[in-house]
Design a protein around this motif. Structure first.
Motif, PDB file in Angstrom:
ATOM      1  N   VAL A   1      -1.840  -2.731 -27.973  1.00 49.35           N
ATOM      2  CA  VAL A   1      -1.852  -2.309 -26.573  1.00 49.35           C
ATOM      3  C   VAL A   1      -2.996  -1.337 -26.360  1.00 49.35           C
ATOM      4  O   VAL A   1      -3.150  -0.375 -27.116  1.00 49.35           O
ATOM      5  N   GLN A   2      -3.772  -1.593 -25.325  1.00 49.50           N
ATOM      6  CA  GLN A   2      -4.890  -0.722 -25.011  1.00 49.50           C
ATOM      7  C   GLN A   2      -4.707  -0.165 -23.611  1.00 49.50           C
ATOM      8  O   GLN A   2      -4.580  -0.900 -22.641  1.00 49.50           O
ATOM      9  N   LEU A   3      -4.663   1.139 -23.522  1.00 51.03           N
ATOM     10  CA  LEU A   3      -4.591   1.815 -22.234  1.00 51.03           C
ATOM     11  C   LEU A   3      -5.904   2.560 -22.014  1.00 51.03           C
ATOM     12  O   LEU A   3      -6.293   3.378 -22.850  1.00 51.03           O
ATOM     13  N   VAL A   4      -6.553   2.268 -20.916  1.00 48.05           N
ATOM     14  CA  VAL A   4      -7.825   2.922 -20.597  1.00 48.05           C
ATOM     15  C   VAL A   4      -7.732   3.440 -19.169  1.00 48.05           C
ATOM     16  O   VAL A   4      -7.768   2.670 -18.201  1.00 48.05           O
ATOM     17  N   GLU A   5      -7.639   4.743 -19.042  1.00 47.07           N
ATOM     18  CA  GLU A   5      -7.552   5.342 -17.723  1.00 47.07           C
ATOM     19  C   GLU A   5      -8.911   5.291 -17.031  1.00 47.07           C
ATOM     20  O   GLU A   5      -9.955   5.330 -17.679  1.00 47.07           O
ATOM     21  N   SER A   6      -8.859   5.253 -15.718  1.00 47.03           N
ATOM     22  CA  SER A   6     -10.084   5.339 -14.923  1.00 47.03           C
ATOM     23  C   SER A   6      -9.773   6.068 -13.637  1.00 47.03           C
ATOM     24  O   SER A   6      -8.607   6.207 -13.256  1.00 47.03           O
ATOM     25  N   GLY A   7     -10.833   6.540 -12.979  1.00 43.52           N
ATOM     26  CA  GLY A   7     -10.673   7.160 -11.675  1.00 43.52           C
ATOM     27  C   GLY A   7     -10.828   8.663 -11.646  1.00 43.52           C
ATOM     28  O   GLY A   7     -10.768   9.270 -10.571  1.00 43.52           O
ATOM     29  N   GLY A   8     -11.021   9.282 -12.801  1.00 41.63           N
ATOM     30  CA  GLY A   8     -11.217  10.717 -12.812  1.00 41.63           C
ATOM     31  C   GLY A   8     -12.558  11.104 -12.205  1.00 41.63           C
ATOM     32  O   GLY A   8     -13.399  10.246 -11.916  1.00 41.63           O
ATOM     33  N   GLY A   9     -12.744  12.407 -12.012  1.00 46.38           N
ATOM     34  CA  GLY A   9     -14.006  12.870 -11.458  1.00 46.38           C
ATOM     35  C   GLY A   9     -13.918  14.313 -11.032  1.00 46.38           C
ATOM     36  O   GLY A   9     -12.935  15.002 -11.324  1.00 46.38           O
ATOM     37  N   SER A  10     -14.947  14.749 -10.336  1.00 42.82           N
ATOM     38  CA  SER A  10     -15.008  16.119  -9.833  1.00 42.82           C
ATOM     39  C   SER A  10     -14.883  16.092  -8.322  1.00 42.82           C
ATOM     40  O   SER A  10     -15.638  15.372  -7.653  1.00 42.82           O
ATOM     41  N   VAL A  11     -13.947  16.866  -7.798  1.00 44.35           N
ATOM     42  CA  VAL A  11     -13.722  16.917  -6.356  1.00 44.35           C
ATOM     43  C   VAL A  11     -13.519  18.362  -5.937  1.00 44.35           C
ATOM     44  O   VAL A  11     -13.338  19.245  -6.767  1.00 44.35           O
ATOM     45  N   GLN A  12     -13.509  18.575  -4.644  1.00 49.31           N
ATOM     46  CA  GLN A  12     -13.250  19.905  -4.106  1.00 49.31           C
ATOM     47  C   GLN A  12     -11.760  20.057  -3.785  1.00 49.31           C
ATOM     48  O   GLN A  12     -11.032  19.076  -3.610  1.00 49.31           O
ATOM     49  N   THR A  13     -11.343  21.280  -3.693  1.00 50.60           N
ATOM     50  CA  THR A  13      -9.966  21.601  -3.344  1.00 50.60           C
ATOM     51  C   THR A  13      -9.567  20.887  -2.052  1.00 50.60           C
ATOM     52  O   THR A  13     -10.342  20.893  -1.075  1.00 50.60           O
ATOM     53  N   GLY A  14      -8.396  20.286  -2.073  1.00 52.31           N
ATOM     54  CA  GLY A  14      -7.902  19.591  -0.891  1.00 52.31           C
ATOM     55  C   GLY A  14      -8.226  18.114  -0.845  1.00 52.31           C
ATOM     56  O   GLY A  14      -7.638  17.376  -0.041  1.00 52.31           O
ATOM     57  N   GLN A  15      -9.145  17.684  -1.693  1.00 48.32           N
ATOM     58  CA  GLN A  15      -9.516  16.273  -1.705  1.00 48.32           C
ATOM     59  C   GLN A  15      -8.546  15.464  -2.561  1.00 48.32           C
ATOM     60  O   GLN A  15      -7.596  16.013  -3.136  1.00 48.32           O
ATOM     61  N   SER A  16      -8.822  14.150  -2.640  1.00 47.32           N
ATOM     62  CA  SER A  16      -7.903  13.230  -3.324  1.00 47.32           C
ATOM     63  C   SER A  16      -8.626  12.426  -4.389  1.00 47.32           C
ATOM     64  O   SER A  16      -9.848  12.227  -4.318  1.00 47.32           O
ATOM     65  N   LEU A  17      -7.864  11.966  -5.356  1.00 51.45           N
ATOM     66  CA  LEU A  17      -8.330  11.040  -6.379  1.00 51.45           C
ATOM     67  C   LEU A  17      -7.181  10.124  -6.743  1.00 51.45           C
ATOM     68  O   LEU A  17      -6.014  10.528  -6.670  1.00 51.45           O
TER      69      LEU A  17
END
Length: 123
Positions: A1-17
Motif C-alpha cells: 500500500v502506498q499513501l502519498v499526500e498532496s496539497g500542502g503549501g504555504s498560505v496566509q492566516t484565514g486561507q484554505s488548503l
C-alpha cells in the motif's frame, strides 16, 4: 500500500488548503483513513479520521474548520482545511488501516500504512 499526500503549501492566516490521499490500494470493503500532523519536537497529533461507513472524528482544535471526506469514486481521502491559523503549521500525514472502528483513532499504533507527509505552513 502506498499513501502519498498532496496539497500542502504555504498560505496566509484565514486561507484554505485541501490535502489529498489516494485510497485505491486499501482494502475497499472496509478501511479507516486518518490525518495526523506533527511539528518538530512534539508528538504526532490526530486531526481527523473517517471510515468507509462515513463515521467521522475530529480533534477539538480543528472542529468546525476542517472537514474530512472520502470520495469512493475517485479513490481518495481529503482533508479540507479552512480558516487556517499559524498553529496549524505542521507536517501533515495520511494514515490508514483495514477495518472500521474509530474508537482509538488518535493512536498512531492503530495504523498500518503511512504517507511521507506534506508540509502546511500558515503565516
Amino acid at each position: 500500500v502506498q499513501l502519498v499526500e498532496s496539497g500542502g503549501g504555504s498560505v496566509q492566516t484565514g486561507q484554505s488548503l485541501t490535502l489529498s490521499c489516494p485510497t485505491s490500494d486499501l482494502p475497499q470493503y472496509a478501511f479507516c483513513v486518518a490525518w495526523f500532523r506533527q511539528v518538530p519536537g512534539k508528538e504526532r497529533e490526530g486531526v481527523a479520521a473517517i471510515d468507509t461507513d462515513d463515521l467521522i472524528r475530529y480533534s477539538d482544535s480543528v472542529k468546525g474548520r476542517f472537514t474530512v471526506s472520502l470520495d469512493k469514486r475517485k479513490n481518495a481521502a481529503y482533508l479540507q482545511m479552512t480558516n487556517l491559523k499559524s498553529e496549524d503549521t505542521a507536517m501533515y500525514y495520511c494514515a490508514a488501516r483495514e477495518g472500521w472502528n474509530l474508537v482509538a483513532w488518535k493512536n498512531t499504533d492503530e495504523y498500518e500504512w503511512w504517507g511521507q507527509g506534506t508540509q502546511v505552513t500558515v503565516s
